[in-house]
Design a protein around this motif. Structure first.
Motif, short mmCIF file in Angstrom:
data_model
loop_
_atom_site.label_atom_id
_atom_site.label_comp_id
_atom_site.label_asym_id
_atom_site.label_seq_id
_atom_site.Cartn_x
_atom_site.Cartn_y
_atom_site.Cartn_z
N LEU A 137 -0.06 -6.90 -8.07
CA LEU A 137 1.71 -6.99 -8.03
C LEU A 137 1.75 -6.75 -6.42
CD1 LEU A 137 4.36 -8.10 -9.39
CD2 LEU A 137 4.07 -5.05 -10.09
N PHE A 138 1.52 -5.86 -6.44
CA PHE A 138 2.15 -5.62 -5.09
C PHE A 138 1.20 -6.14 -3.53
CE2 PHE A 138 3.19 -1.58 -7.25
CZ PHE A 138 3.90 -0.56 -5.92
N GLU A 139 -0.28 -6.57 -4.29
CA GLU A 139 -0.32 -7.66 -3.46
C GLU A 139 -0.07 -8.63 -3.07
OE1 GLU A 139 -5.43 -6.07 -3.96
OE2 GLU A 139 -5.28 -7.72 -5.96
N GLN A 140 -0.12 -9.23 -4.13
CA GLN A 140 1.22 -10.65 -4.47
C GLN A 140 1.83 -10.17 -2.84
OE1 GLN A 140 3.10 -11.94 -7.93
NE2 GLN A 140 3.28 -14.07 -7.04
N VAL A 141 3.03 -9.21 -3.31
CA VAL A 141 4.49 -9.22 -2.99
C VAL A 141 4.22 -8.72 -1.18
CG1 VAL A 141 7.04 -7.76 -2.43
CG2 VAL A 141 5.44 -8.61 -5.32
N TRP A 142 2.97 -8.04 -0.68
CA TRP A 142 2.91 -7.98 0.43
C TRP A 142 1.66 -8.39 1.35
CZ3 TRP A 142 1.58 -1.75 -0.62
CH2 TRP A 142 2.41 -0.84 -0.84
N GLY A 143 0.87 -9.76 0.94
CA GLY A 143 0.41 -11.16 0.88
C GLY A 143 -0.76 -9.84 1.84
N VAL A 144 -1.82 -8.86 1.54
CA VAL A 144 -2.43 -8.20 1.95
C VAL A 144 -3.31 -8.04 1.01
CG1 VAL A 144 -1.51 -7.43 3.93
CG2 VAL A 144 -1.84 -6.01 1.35
N THR A 145 -4.42 -7.41 1.11
CA THR A 145 -5.93 -6.69 -0.45
C THR A 145 -5.66 -5.85 0.03
OG1 THR A 145 -6.45 -8.74 -0.31
CG2 THR A 145 -8.36 -7.14 -0.97
N LEU A 146 -5.45 -4.74 -1.07
CA LEU A 146 -5.61 -3.07 -1.08
C LEU A 146 -7.17 -2.81 -1.63
CD1 LEU A 146 -2.47 -2.84 -2.81
CD2 LEU A 146 -2.50 -2.93 0.03
N ASP A 147 -7.14 -1.85 -1.24
CA ASP A 147 -8.54 -1.01 -1.02
C ASP A 147 -8.22 -0.86 -2.97
OD1 ASP A 147 -10.71 1.07 -2.01
OD2 ASP A 147 -10.01 1.44 0.45
N PRO A 148 -9.10 -0.56 -4.17
CA PRO A 148 -8.89 0.25 -5.11
C PRO A 148 -9.60 1.26 -5.45
CG PRO A 148 -10.62 -1.55 -4.74
CD PRO A 148 -10.48 -1.27 -3.69
N GLU A 149 -9.96 2.60 -4.44
CA GLU A 149 -10.76 3.40 -4.49
C GLU A 149 -9.45 4.59 -3.74
OE1 GLU A 149 -13.12 4.96 -5.14
OE2 GLU A 149 -13.93 2.33 -6.29
N PRO A 150 -8.96 5.16 -4.64
CA PRO A 150 -8.47 6.25 -4.26
C PRO A 150 -8.30 7.41 -2.75
CG PRO A 150 -8.76 6.56 -6.17
CD PRO A 150 -9.53 5.96 -5.92
N GLY A 151 -7.42 7.25 -1.70
CA GLY A 151 -7.51 7.79 -0.65
C GLY A 151 -8.12 9.01 -0.34
#
Length: 947
Positions: free
Chosen positions: A606-620
């Protein structure tokens, strides 16, 4: 909005299921039964002259200005103290009433300075208005004879003056101090002509009295007797803006009253649902930091922390910052960068910082001070109830029968809510305090705790388990509630655990140091005393077992059935103004907004669609992990908005070493704080008075922050973050914070129904606000827990790894004081330093005597981590073996001695338990003196011109 007083209805509103109809001056009026004639007239558009009446306190009936005539009744009763009756016919304007009122007003004016043209309250004075309202033109009595006109003004308080020559003895200030604040510092001494307002004992002025400078008396005063110094210096306000306070988690609403671009005063907004027209010394008066000379208003950069700062334009600052970030990212990868959001900034600003880290930096290395104080709340309540927040609104406390306060000091840290709590206690509610110190709530005017359990620091879980033992073994559990609302099998497992004899108060007394009989009595009271509410603070969360303690609190609420209705619940008292919001917005390395894990594919999508990026799935990384990684070379750059981690985080030496090891430290703040000593880029921030946005308080109440004046630095904080993102290549185009909130609402289920438009119309909303709860949720878990069935969790007591011994025999715990706020960056730059200009070490007389220490002596405070010096205060507020200090002043460097032990689940630091030794000292340590010298040097804004 323009400047006009908020409507005052004369007497408080009345809650009643029945209505009464009557006639006032020919108008048919219907009001709740019990309403005063004065309020009924005001609500129907009428006006009855008055001086002693105001709707913030109970009717008094002393001024004799509000007289009315009632058909069929003799005399002229006071409308403020006369309740309406069915069929009553009231006349508020007759020849008789006019004559009587003028006569009374003549008496007031004959003993009042006629300096209206030069008085700072001219055209903003109820006495002046009332004289005009009754048509007074002449005073027959003259000014000869004894009077009060020559009395000396008390100017001792830094924020307001008391001019007794203008006092009309209406007692409004005394009643406000009693009924609104609950301090009872003011009294009316003497009778008749000798009547006068007194601040405490004979000879006391306002500064030396028990007055807490909340401003309730100033707000209640109908003349210029009690008035802000700023009004005298600047003049009467000409416009007002409604906004939200940026101090503690109560979230008070204020009218910021302006004259041009100058703030004249902050007046509590009576329609504010969190504060109900009340305030504390910080929100009411301590706003001067916004214009303090220390404030930085231009960006600065430097290549090395050994170099002086160089002032640059915003354009150069953004270009330089983005270039450095992009270079580090390209060379070392996204996980070499991270950010820290602020619990002092708005929801919108916080949301953008975590978005910048995730969508711009490409990592989940984002953390917040909210984890450093209240992350166990999120973990514990989400585990047991299914949602990471408190269960009640503040008003709920007025329906409580038993109030349990553990690890919190509301009168100092959340004073406006504390005043409401004290009001309920004076009405008869019972109080249980679990705290190693004897906080003010244990005993104060007209209040005394039924039970004070002065536990050994670090034994919260043991005390709560012992209370649960009593409730279960004595058959006091609410079985019907548990069977209906909770997992019965898990309850039985938990009940067997707490029923074990090793968890009895008698066995655990050796651990907790709480007398078993007292603990048993407290447990019985909480289980049988009616509506039981639990309020807790950092004395619960900032422990190695913080999450366990929160779950133990939830267990206690569930076993007694104290969830899901008014007057009960589990209520964390959030420390800073937007701790709740910072958590809600996704400021943790493992969670996106709405407490959804970054590893969840659907949420991330959902966030990737709105932000137009690929997010890191690993906690930081969390803050301590970022510092560790900086020391091993794998973490290189950090963006810190509105936080001073060098002063607020544990083990100062380790924080300093981690910051020093980084290639790029970006500090975005109002002042060159302690962390800025290690910064390469300084971006000036904006105060809450200079921005639009929202804060979310401790009761989940989302409120608008409205811009009162233009930012001194030229940009609101969200704009600064957006410009960094743009310079890094991100296409962000927000035009207003309302658009950021719209994005938050799209991405966060609990905020789905929130918008600036709704907040503007309705004043505030308490999340969740969505299809299931379109009007918000003042009380949580009414029909069932968010997670389904309530979860009982076994919380075994595990002693902290921090142990006392021959070298370090005492336990240090820390906290706050009323006049100061957090690391003091704001309040230290106001007149609040009059009350607290240095941190003191509280030590019990026995411990002090054994060490040859007296109050005022310099002492060395040493732990396994470090040492500092400060002055001692010998007091019985702390128990033998326990010492206490605040952390508001950087000169103290209190966190030099705190350890890196932390909560097992969330890494929340264990500030509240540090083994220390206290010994006499001659003054500040060499390290403190050298640090202070270096810190001052690093604050130099501009260097001499380069060769």
């Amino acid at each position: 909005m323009g400047y006009e007083r908020q409507v005052d209805f004369g007497t408080p509103a009345v809650q009643s299921d029945s209505a009464v109809s009557l006639t006032i001056d020919g108008r048919s009026v219907t009001v709740p039964a019990g309403t005063s004639i004065m309020r009924a007239a005001a609500e129907s558009g009428g006006s009855i002259p008055s001086l002693c009446a105001t709707d913030s306190v109970k009717a008094f009936g002393s001024c004799r200005m509000c007289l009315v005539q009632i058909e069929g009744r003799r005399g002229t009763p006071a409308s403020c103290t006369t309740p309406v009756e069915p069929g009553m016919v009231v006349h508020t304007q007759t020849a008789l009433l006019t004559r009587l009122r003028r006569g009374v007003m003549e008496l007031y004016i004959s003993d009042h300075p006629l300096d209206c043209l030069t008085c700072s309250a001219n055209n903003d004075c109820e006495l002046q208005d009332t004289a005009a309202e009754v048509g007074l033109r002449d005073v027959r009595y003259g000014y000869a004879g004894e009077n009060h006109l020559g009395l000396e003004t008390d100017a001792s308080n830094p924020y307001f003056d008391f001019d007794p020559s203008k006092c009309i003895a209406c007692s409004r200030c005394v009643r406000a101090c009693d009924e609104v604040q609950g301090t009872l510092a003011l009294t009316m001494d003497g009778r008749g002509f000798a009547s006068k307002i007194s601040a405490g004992q004979a000879g006391d002025d306002f500064l030396s009295s028990e007055c807490v400078s909340c401003g309730a008396c100033v707000q209640a005063c109908p003349t210029a007797t009690l008035q802000e110094k700023a009004v005298k210096e600047i003049g009467k306000p000409e416009r007002a803006v409604i906004t939200t306070c940026a101090y503690c988690g109560v979230g008070c609403t204020f009218r910021a009253e302006m004259r041009g671009e100058q703030l004249v005063r902050m007046v509590p907004w009576k329609d504010g649902k969190a504060n109900r027209g009340h305030s504390c010394v910080k929100g009411r008066f301590a706003w001067g930091y916004a214009n303090h000379q220390d404030r930085i208003t231009e960006p600065m950069i430097r290549d090395s922390i050994e170099e002086p700062w160089r002032v640059v334009s915003w354009a150069e600052a953004f270009a330089h910052t983005a270039a450095r970030l992009n270079a580090i990212k390209a060379q070392h990868g996204p996980r070499a960068l991270g950010g820290i959001t602020s619990s002092r900034c708005t929801n919108e600003e916080t949301f953008l910082v975590q978005k910048l880290v995730r969508a711009g930096f490409g990592s989940n290395n984002v953390d917040t001070c909210a984890r450093v104080c209240h992350s166990p709340t999120g973990y514990g309540l989400k585990t047991t109830f299914g949602t990471s927040a408190g269960t009640q609104d503040f008003d709920s406390v007025m329906d409580s029968d038993v109030i349990l306060v553990i690890g919190a000091n509301p009168t100092d840290a959340h004073p406006v809510f504390a005043s409401r709590m004290k009001r309920r206690l004076r009405q008869g509610a019972k109080l249980i305090v679990i705290d190693p110190r004897r906080i003010d709530l244990v005993r104060s005017p007209h209040i005394q705790a039924a039970h004070h359990l002065p536990l050994q620091p670090g034994t919260n879980v043991a005390v709560l388990t012992a209370m649960a033992h009593v409730i279960v073994t004595e058959g006091l559990a609410d079985e019907a509630f548990i069977r209906e609302r909770c997992d019965w099998d898990e309850y039985q497992d938990w009940a067997r655990f707490v029923s074990d004899e090793k968890h009895s108060p008698e066995v655990l007394e050796a651990v907790t140091r709480v007398p078993a009989a007292e603990l048993r009595a407290a447990a019985r009271l909480f289980a049988t005393g009616g509506n039981g509410a639990i309020y807790y603070g950092l004395g619960v969360t900032e422990h190695s077992q913080g999450s366990s303690t929160v779950m133990a609190i939830a267990n206690l609420a569930m076993v007694t059935g104290n969830i899901g209705r008014r007057g009960v619940g589990v209520n964390p008292l959030r420390g800073q103004n937007n701790v709740q919001g910072a958590c809600d917005m996704g400021s943790f390395p493992h969670e996106l907004s709405g407490y959804r894990h970054i590893s969840d594919v659907a949420t991330r999508g959902l966030f990737e669609q709105v932000w137009g990026v690929t997010l890191d799935p690993e906690p930081g990384l969390r803050i301590p992990n970022m510092l560790d990684a900086a020391l091993d070379g794998s973490f290189r750059a950090i963006y810190i908005q509105g936080e001073d981690i060098l002063q607020s985080d544990p083990n100062t030496h380790h924080v300093a070493a981690g910051l020093k090891a980084m290639e790029l430290v970006i500090v975005h703040d109002l002042f060159l704080n302690e962390t800025a000593n290690y910064a390469h880029v300084f971006l000036p921030g904006s105060t809450f008075l200079e921005k639009n946005g929202t804060f979310t308080n401790a009761e989940r109440r989302i409120q608008l922050v409205r811009k009162v004046m233009e930012p001194a630095n030229g940009l609101e904080d969200w704009e600064v973050t957006q410009e960094i993102a743009r310079a890094m290549g991100l296409e962000w185009n927000y035009a207003h914070p309302s658009e950021i909130m719209d994005e938050i609402a799209r991405l966060t289920p609990t905020f789905a129904g929130v918008s600036f438009g709704r907040l503007d119309r309705e004043g505030s909303l308490q999340w969740p606000v969505n299809d299931k709860a379109p009007d918000g949720s003042p009380i949580m878990h009414v029909d069932g827990f968010v997670r389904g069935k309530g979860k009982f969790v076994v919380t075994d007591y595990v002693p902290t790894d921090e142990k006392t011994g021959p070298r370090f025999p005492l336990l240090l715990t820390t906290g706050r004081i009323l006049s100061q706020y957090n690391v003091g960056a704001q309040t230290r730059r106001t007149a609040n330093t009059v009350w607290h200009d240095e941190d003191l070490l509280e030590i019990h007389p026995t411990d002090a005597e054994n060490r040859g220490i007296k109050s005022g002596d310099w002492v060395r405070l040493a732990s396994r981590t470090g040492e500092t010096t400060l002055r001692a205060e010998v007091t019985e507020r702390v128990a033998p073996g326990v010492v206490y200090t605040t952390f508001h002043h950087p000169a103290t460097q209190a966190n030099v001695v705190t350890t890196e032990f932390s909560d097992w689940a969330t890494n929340c630091p264990e500030y509240k338990v540090t083994a220390v030794q206290v010994s006499p000292s001659n003054g500040p340590t060499e390290w403190q003196e050298s640090y202070a010298s270096w810190s001052e040097k690093s604050r130099r804004i501009a260097a001499e011109p380069a060769e």
